[in-house]
Design a protein around this motif. Structure first.
Motif, PDB file in Angstrom:
ATOM      1  N   ALA A 179       7.581  -1.413  -6.801  1.00 29.84           N
ATOM      2  CA  ALA A 179       8.955  -1.168  -6.359  1.00 29.84           C
ATOM      3  C   ALA A 179       9.708  -0.416  -7.450  1.00 29.84           C
ATOM      4  CB  ALA A 179       9.662  -2.481  -6.049  1.00 29.84           C
ATOM      5  N   GLN A 180      10.660   0.381  -7.020  1.00 29.15           N
ATOM      6  CA  GLN A 180      11.507   1.093  -7.972  1.00 29.15           C
ATOM      7  C   GLN A 180      12.901   1.216  -7.378  1.00 29.15           C
ATOM      8  OE1 GLN A 180       9.253   4.791  -8.178  1.00 29.15           O
ATOM      9  NE2 GLN A 180      10.912   5.842  -7.135  1.00 29.15           N
ATOM     10  N   GLY A 181      13.874   1.385  -8.242  1.00 31.46           N
ATOM     11  CA  GLY A 181      15.236   1.553  -7.792  1.00 31.46           C
ATOM     12  C   GLY A 181      16.223   1.089  -8.851  1.00 31.46           C
ATOM     13  N   TYR A 182      17.508   1.241  -8.575  1.00 35.91           N
ATOM     14  CA  TYR A 182      18.562   0.898  -9.521  1.00 35.91           C
ATOM     15  C   TYR A 182      18.562  -0.577  -9.905  1.00 35.91           C
ATOM     16  CZ  TYR A 182      20.882   5.410  -9.486  1.00 35.91           C
ATOM     17  OH  TYR A 182      21.179   6.731  -9.664  1.00 35.91           O
ATOM     18  N   LEU A 204      12.695  -9.516  -0.834  1.00 38.01           N
ATOM     19  CA  LEU A 204      12.090  -9.240   0.473  1.00 38.01           C
ATOM     20  C   LEU A 204      10.797  -8.443   0.308  1.00 38.01           C
ATOM     21  CD1 LEU A 204      12.585  -9.519   3.562  1.00 38.01           C
ATOM     22  CD2 LEU A 204      13.565  -7.233   3.458  1.00 38.01           C
ATOM     23  N   ALA A 205      10.834  -7.436  -0.542  1.00 37.60           N
ATOM     24  CA  ALA A 205       9.626  -6.640  -0.782  1.00 37.60           C
ATOM     25  C   ALA A 205       8.513  -7.535  -1.330  1.00 37.60           C
ATOM     26  CB  ALA A 205       9.929  -5.501  -1.758  1.00 37.60           C
ATOM     27  N   ARG A 206       8.847  -8.381  -2.279  1.00 38.87           N
ATOM     28  CA  ARG A 206       7.853  -9.296  -2.858  1.00 38.87           C
ATOM     29  C   ARG A 206       7.320 -10.248  -1.798  1.00 38.87           C
ATOM     30  NH1 ARG A 206      10.905 -11.518  -6.427  1.00 38.87           N
ATOM     31  NH2 ARG A 206      10.627  -9.885  -7.972  1.00 38.87           N
ATOM     32  N   HIS A 207       8.217 -10.767  -0.970  1.00 32.03           N
ATOM     33  CA  HIS A 207       7.832 -11.705   0.084  1.00 32.03           C
ATOM     34  C   HIS A 207       6.791 -11.105   1.037  1.00 32.03           C
ATOM     35  CE1 HIS A 207       8.183 -14.753   3.220  1.00 32.03           C
ATOM     36  NE2 HIS A 207       8.389 -13.771   4.082  1.00 32.03           N
ATOM     37  N   ILE A 219      15.226   0.261  -4.200  1.00 29.85           N
ATOM     38  CA  ILE A 219      15.610  -1.148  -4.319  1.00 29.85           C
ATOM     39  C   ILE A 219      16.865  -1.219  -5.184  1.00 29.85           C
ATOM     40  CG2 ILE A 219      14.902  -3.437  -5.114  1.00 29.85           C
ATOM     41  CD1 ILE A 219      13.220  -2.481  -2.782  1.00 29.85           C
ATOM     42  N   GLU A 220      17.957  -1.670  -4.594  1.00 32.48           N
ATOM     43  CA  GLU A 220      19.236  -1.706  -5.307  1.00 32.48           C
ATOM     44  C   GLU A 220      19.788  -3.114  -5.485  1.00 32.48           C
ATOM     45  OE1 GLU A 220      22.009   1.015  -3.603  1.00 32.48           O
ATOM     46  OE2 GLU A 220      20.638   2.718  -3.787  1.00 32.48           O
ATOM     47  N   ARG A 221      19.228  -4.092  -4.775  1.00 33.63           N
ATOM     48  CA  ARG A 221      19.749  -5.467  -4.864  1.00 33.63           C
ATOM     49  C   ARG A 221      18.597  -6.459  -4.985  1.00 33.63           C
ATOM     50  NH1 ARG A 221      21.715  -3.983   0.092  1.00 33.63           N
ATOM     51  NH2 ARG A 221      20.906  -5.901   0.946  1.00 33.63           N
ATOM     52  N   LYS A 222      18.893  -7.612  -5.564  1.00 31.85           N
ATOM     53  CA  LYS A 222      17.903  -8.667  -5.721  1.00 31.85           C
ATOM     54  C   LYS A 222      17.299  -9.053  -4.380  1.00 31.85           C
ATOM     55  CE  LYS A 222      17.234 -13.363  -7.492  1.00 31.85           C
ATOM     56  NZ  LYS A 222      16.322 -13.729  -6.442  1.00 31.85           N
ATOM     57  N   GLU A 223      18.114  -9.108  -3.351  1.00 33.55           N
ATOM     58  CA  GLU A 223      17.624  -9.491  -2.023  1.00 33.55           C
ATOM     59  C   GLU A 223      16.563  -8.528  -1.520  1.00 33.55           C
ATOM     60  OE1 GLU A 223      21.504 -11.127  -2.934  1.00 33.55           O
ATOM     61  OE2 GLU A 223      20.938  -9.024  -2.742  1.00 33.55           O
ATOM     62  N   ALA A 251      -1.658  -1.071   5.037  1.00 32.32           N
ATOM     63  CA  ALA A 251      -2.049  -0.649   3.691  1.00 32.32           C
ATOM     64  C   ALA A 251      -3.156  -1.547   3.142  1.00 32.32           C
ATOM     65  CB  ALA A 251      -0.842  -0.666   2.762  1.00 32.32           C
ATOM     66  N   ASN A 252      -3.024  -2.836   3.345  1.00 32.30           N
ATOM     67  CA  ASN A 252      -4.054  -3.768   2.878  1.00 32.30           C
ATOM     68  C   ASN A 252      -5.381  -3.509   3.582  1.00 32.30           C
ATOM     69  OD1 ASN A 252      -2.365  -5.078   1.066  1.00 32.30           O
ATOM     70  ND2 ASN A 252      -1.757  -6.636   2.541  1.00 32.30           N
ATOM     71  N   GLU A 253      -5.324  -3.200   4.850  1.00 27.87           N
ATOM     72  CA  GLU A 253      -6.549  -2.946   5.623  1.00 27.87           C
ATOM     73  C   GLU A 253      -7.296  -1.708   5.132  1.00 27.87           C
ATOM     74  OE1 GLU A 253      -5.356  -2.768   9.727  1.00 27.87           O
ATOM     75  OE2 GLU A 253      -4.841  -4.900   9.789  1.00 27.87           O
ATOM     76  N   ILE A 254      -6.557  -0.706   4.664  1.00 23.22           N
ATOM     77  CA  ILE A 254      -7.201   0.535   4.236  1.00 23.22           C
ATOM     78  C   ILE A 254      -7.307   0.651   2.711  1.00 23.22           C
ATOM     79  CG2 ILE A 254      -6.525   1.740   6.338  1.00 23.22           C
ATOM     80  CD1 ILE A 254      -4.385   3.212   4.661  1.00 23.22           C
ATOM     81  N   GLY A 255      -6.867  -0.380   2.016  1.00 26.40           N
ATOM     82  CA  GLY A 255      -6.973  -0.380   0.561  1.00 26.40           C
ATOM     83  C   GLY A 255      -5.928   0.445  -0.159  1.00 26.40           C
ATOM     84  N   ALA A 256      -4.789   0.672   0.481  1.00 28.15           N
ATOM     85  CA  ALA A 256      -3.706   1.451  -0.124  1.00 28.15           C
ATOM     86  C   ALA A 256      -2.711   0.519  -0.818  1.00 28.15           C
ATOM     87  CB  ALA A 256      -2.996   2.282   0.935  1.00 28.15           C
ATOM     88  N   ILE A 257      -1.916   1.083  -1.698  1.00 29.39           N
ATOM     89  CA  ILE A 257      -0.868   0.342  -2.401  1.00 29.39           C
ATOM     90  C   ILE A 257       0.475   0.785  -1.839  1.00 29.39           C
ATOM     91  CG2 ILE A 257       0.259   0.003  -4.634  1.00 29.39           C
ATOM     92  CD1 ILE A 257      -2.467   0.397  -5.934  1.00 29.39           C
ATOM     93  N   VAL A 258       1.354  -0.179  -1.571  1.00 29.54           N
ATOM     94  CA  VAL A 258       2.677   0.117  -1.025  1.00 29.54           C
ATOM     95  C   VAL A 258       3.691   0.167  -2.169  1.00 29.54           C
ATOM     96  CG1 VAL A 258       4.518  -0.680   0.504  1.00 29.54           C
ATOM     97  CG2 VAL A 258       2.132  -0.980   1.162  1.00 29.54           C
ATOM     98  N   LEU A 259       4.524   1.212  -2.174  1.00 30.43           N
ATOM     99  CA  LEU A 259       5.609   1.373  -3.130  1.00 30.43           C
ATOM    100  C   LEU A 259       6.923   1.358  -2.369  1.00 30.43           C
ATOM    101  CD1 LEU A 259       7.046   2.222  -5.792  1.00 30.43           C
ATOM    102  CD2 LEU A 259       6.490   4.582  -5.177  1.00 30.43           C
ATOM    103  N   ALA A 260       7.788   0.412  -2.695  1.00 31.14           N
ATOM    104  CA  ALA A 260       9.123   0.357  -2.091  1.00 31.14           C
ATOM    105  C   ALA A 260      10.080   1.112  -3.006  1.00 31.14           C
ATOM    106  CB  ALA A 260       9.580  -1.087  -1.926  1.00 31.14           C
ATOM    107  N   GLU A 261      10.760   2.097  -2.460  1.00 28.88           N
ATOM    108  CA  GLU A 261      11.724   2.883  -3.232  1.00 28.88           C
ATOM    109  C   GLU A 261      13.139   2.520  -2.814  1.00 28.88           C
ATOM    110  OE1 GLU A 261      10.580   6.909  -2.317  1.00 28.88           O
ATOM    111  OE2 GLU A 261       9.366   6.997  -4.131  1.00 28.88           O
TER     112      GLU A 261
END
Length: 62
Positions: free
Chosen positions: A43-46, A34-37, A26-30, A14-24
């Motif tokens: 990111a979205q989720g409960y 991990l997504a942030r790391h 996400i239910e726990r802090k971990e 995604a970074n190579e092609i200039g895209a943005i990644v969305l993580a769907e």
């Protein structure tokens, strides 16, 4: 561990092609940590909040 490797690869491509990644789903802090790391930008989720009816969204028209 395989999922983590896959996330890393997706973010890299995604970074190579200039895209943005969305993580769907996400239910726990971990999962959020991990997504942030790995550099996931959105990111979205409960973990962040429960879904709401569109009538309750504050939408402004321009």
């Amino acid at each position: 561990m395989e999922k983590q490797h896959m996330i890393k690869q997706i973010v890299q491509v995604a970074n190579e092609i200039g895209a943005i990644v969305l993580a769907e789903g996400i239910e726990r802090k971990e999962e959020a940590d991990l997504a942030r790391h790995y550099g996931v930008q959105l990111a979205q989720g409960y973990y962040f909040g429960k879904p709401v009816p569109t009538e309750k969204l504050m939408i402004t028209a321009e």
